[in-house]
Design a protein around this motif. Structure first.
Motif, PDB file in Angstrom:
ATOM      1  N   LYS A 208       0.808  -1.214   0.000  1.00 44.53           N
ATOM      2  CA  LYS A 208       0.000   0.000   0.000  1.00 44.53           C
ATOM      3  C   LYS A 208       0.847   1.273   0.000  1.00 44.53           C
ATOM      4  N   PHE A 224      -9.587  -4.848 -10.374  1.00 42.13           N
ATOM      5  CA  PHE A 224     -10.933  -4.962  -9.828  1.00 42.13           C
ATOM      6  C   PHE A 224     -11.493  -6.383  -9.932  1.00 42.13           C
ATOM      7  N   GLN A 226     -10.076  -8.555  -8.104  1.00 45.43           N
ATOM      8  CA  GLN A 226      -9.756  -8.969  -6.742  1.00 45.43           C
ATOM      9  C   GLN A 226     -10.446  -8.035  -5.760  1.00 45.43           C
ATOM     10  N   GLU A 227     -11.254  -8.601  -4.887  1.00 40.79           N
ATOM     11  CA  GLU A 227     -11.993  -7.794  -3.912  1.00 40.79           C
ATOM     12  C   GLU A 227     -11.029  -6.989  -3.040  1.00 40.79           C
ATOM     13  N   GLU A 228      -9.911  -7.604  -2.672  1.00 41.69           N
ATOM     14  CA  GLU A 228      -8.953  -6.926  -1.802  1.00 41.69           C
ATOM     15  C   GLU A 228      -8.391  -5.670  -2.464  1.00 41.69           C
ATOM     16  N   CYS A 229      -8.119  -5.752  -3.775  1.00 36.95           N
ATOM     17  CA  CYS A 229      -7.631  -4.582  -4.502  1.00 36.95           C
ATOM     18  C   CYS A 229      -8.725  -3.538  -4.684  1.00 36.95           C
ATOM     19  N   THR A 230      -9.942  -4.006  -4.936  1.00 33.02           N
ATOM     20  CA  THR A 230     -11.067  -3.081  -5.098  1.00 33.02           C
ATOM     21  C   THR A 230     -11.248  -2.217  -3.856  1.00 33.02           C
ATOM     22  N   GLN A 231     -11.052  -2.817  -2.690  1.00 30.96           N
ATOM     23  CA  GLN A 231     -11.235  -2.080  -1.438  1.00 30.96           C
ATOM     24  C   GLN A 231     -10.214  -0.954  -1.273  1.00 30.96           C
ATOM     25  N   LEU A 232      -9.072  -1.087  -1.936  1.00 31.43           N
ATOM     26  CA  LEU A 232      -8.037  -0.053  -1.817  1.00 31.43           C
ATOM     27  C   LEU A 232      -8.482   1.260  -2.454  1.00 31.43           C
ATOM     28  N   ALA A 234     -10.993   2.949  -1.974  1.00 30.34           N
ATOM     29  CA  ALA A 234     -11.574   3.869  -0.988  1.00 30.34           C
ATOM     30  C   ALA A 234     -10.506   4.482  -0.082  1.00 30.34           C
ATOM     31  N   GLU A 235      -9.287   3.953  -0.152  1.00 34.00           N
ATOM     32  CA  GLU A 235      -8.238   4.409   0.767  1.00 34.00           C
ATOM     33  C   GLU A 235      -7.311   5.459   0.178  1.00 34.00           C
TER      34      GLU A 235
END
Length: 450
Positions: A208, A224, A226-232, A234-235
């Motif tokens: 990150k 996108f 990967q759910e984990e990458c998609t969540q990034l 918002a960060e």
């Protein structure tokens, strides 16, 4: 190169040499720092340290003295491979001494913007593709990091007209403070390097860092699928450019009706792309995003994607010989990499696999062996692999001594239209110094076929 005053007259410790340490020490010395280099290799066996001493740089070799930090260092530049559990690093942290890696130095002196690429898999291919696309598009790229020259060396040469395309490991990214790429790419996130990071969370947090200093005018390219990458998404403060092989993205890069699209614009027909495999398509989409954001034309992108046959040893196309397609995937040193290679082909496969025995089994490969008509195993794991092949229902199972023996046997078992794939699922160290040597032996054996 910016002649910055940030390090002038500061006492700085360069911990660990190799190419990055040598480059960092020379650069800091030139910038007016008071540099000490510490490396475990004895001075008599350390030509790099000897050369630095001749330049007037203090060197301490053969050990890491326990009282080394008592000299009052204001900064430590750490070789990325040295873990944070090292007692000197722990001591530095306890004293509040900042720790950086050589990438940070490169950023501080660079007149050029950076395009930074990280992720678990696909970094090297994506970095190379972006470099080639920018080169074809006449955007003056320079390549740096794990697959190019040392970053600070490249930054010395760079002008404001250049773009530095750099592959970044989690080890390097842990040691940045101000590094801010204009474009950042995260190819994917899987579990890796836990021996270094301790936990998956620590590993992901290191990745990150590639976007921690980005601003709204910068870009972050994310997977996108990967759910984990998609969540990034918002960060980050950066503008997110998503890519996906599974869904059409109006605001990103994706596939629809057999074409690659960037923000609704057709870029290239998928059938024209040379690199095989879904995972390579992910790398391609990320590369297209970075190229388009850099102003590269569709024609230049198409030129690269219709000629680029892969990075050496990473699902590299070697030869079409009498209708048999030979691929060198020697970099596949674990089961996940071999699984990804196997899913890249619809044709019948003759798989060459084996190597260092790390104590694991190969049952996780079984669902991916349905296209494998013959398995040729070598190295310490050959018996385990043959048992796995038997469980998977593969009828043609063979053991050989090495890769060189495997190639002519594979050809004798093949028919036109077959893929002959070296994807070992194991490290090479039981028989070969590294995966590159193993792959080169495969390539040479393929070209000996007549």
């Amino acid at each position: 190169m910016k002649n910055i005053a940030d390090y002038r007259n500061k006492k700085i410790l360069v911990l660990g040499l190799a190419k990055s340490g040598v480059s960092a020490a020379l650069l800091l010395h030139e910038l007016g720092a008071i540099v000490t280099v510490n490396d475990q290799k004895p001075f008599s066996e350390n030509p790099e340290a000897q050369a630095l001493l001749e330049k007037g740089i203090k060197v301490i070799c053969g050990e890491h003295p326990e009282d080394l930090l008592d000299e009052g260092f204001q900064l430590v530049v750490k070789n990325p491979g040295i873990p944070y559990s090292n007692f000197l690093i722990e001591d530095a942290l306890s004293r509040g001494i900042p720790i950086i890696t050589e990438v940070e130095l490169a950023y501080k002196i660079s007149d050029a913007d950076f395009i930074g690429i990280t992720g678990t898999n696909g970094k090297t291919t994506t970095t190379t593709l972006i470099y080639e696309m920018l080169k074809e598009g006449q955007k003056n790229p320079l390549i740096a990091g794990n697959i190019g020259k040392v970053a600070s060396g490249v930054a010395r040469e760079a002008t404001a007209d250049h773009k530095i395309v750099i592959e970044l490991s989690s080890f390097q990214l842990m040691g940045i403070r101000e590094f801010r790429p204009k474009i950042a790419v995260i190819t994917n996130l899987y579990e890796a390097h836990l021996d270094y990071h301790g936990t998956r969370e620590n590993y992901v947090n290191a990745k990150k860092n590639i976007y921690k200093n980005q601003k709204e005018e910068d870009f972050l390219i994310l997977n996108f699928d990967q759910e984990e990458c998609t969540q990034l998404a918002a960060e980050t403060k950066a503008t997110v450019i998503p890519f996906s092989t599974e869904q059409y993205l109006e605001n990103g890069v994706s596939v629809k009706d057999g074409y690659v699209y960037f923000k609704g614009e057709k870029v290239i027909e998928c059938n024209k792309i040379v690199l095989p495999g879904k995972f390579n398509l992910e790398n391609i989409l990320a590369s297209v995003a970075a190229a388009k954001l850099s102003g590269v034309s569709n024609a230049a992108i198409e030129k690269v994607l219709t000629t680029f046959q892969g990075v050496r040893h990473r699902l590299q196309f070697v030869r079409n010989f009498n209708g048999r397609l030979f691929y060198n995937d020697s970099k596949a040193t674990n089961i996940l990499a071999t699984r990804m290679a196997l899913t890249s082909f619809d044709q019948p496969i003759i798989l060459l696999a084996g190597g260092l025995d790390r104590g694991n089994g190969f049952e996780d490969l079984i669902p991916y062996l349905h296209n494998v008509k013959s398995l040729i195993a070598f190295g310490e794991t050959k018996e385990k692999l043959l048992k796995t092949g038997q469980k998977a229902g593969i009828e043609n199972l063979h053991a050989v001594n090495n890769v060189e023996e495997a190639v002519p046997l594979a050809y004798s078992l093949s028919q036109p239209g077959d893929v002959i794939l070296l994807s070992p699922a194991c490290a090479s160290w039981d028989q070969y110094k590294n995966f590159e040597i193993r792959g080169d032996i495969f390539i040479n054996a393929v070209h000996k076929l007549v």
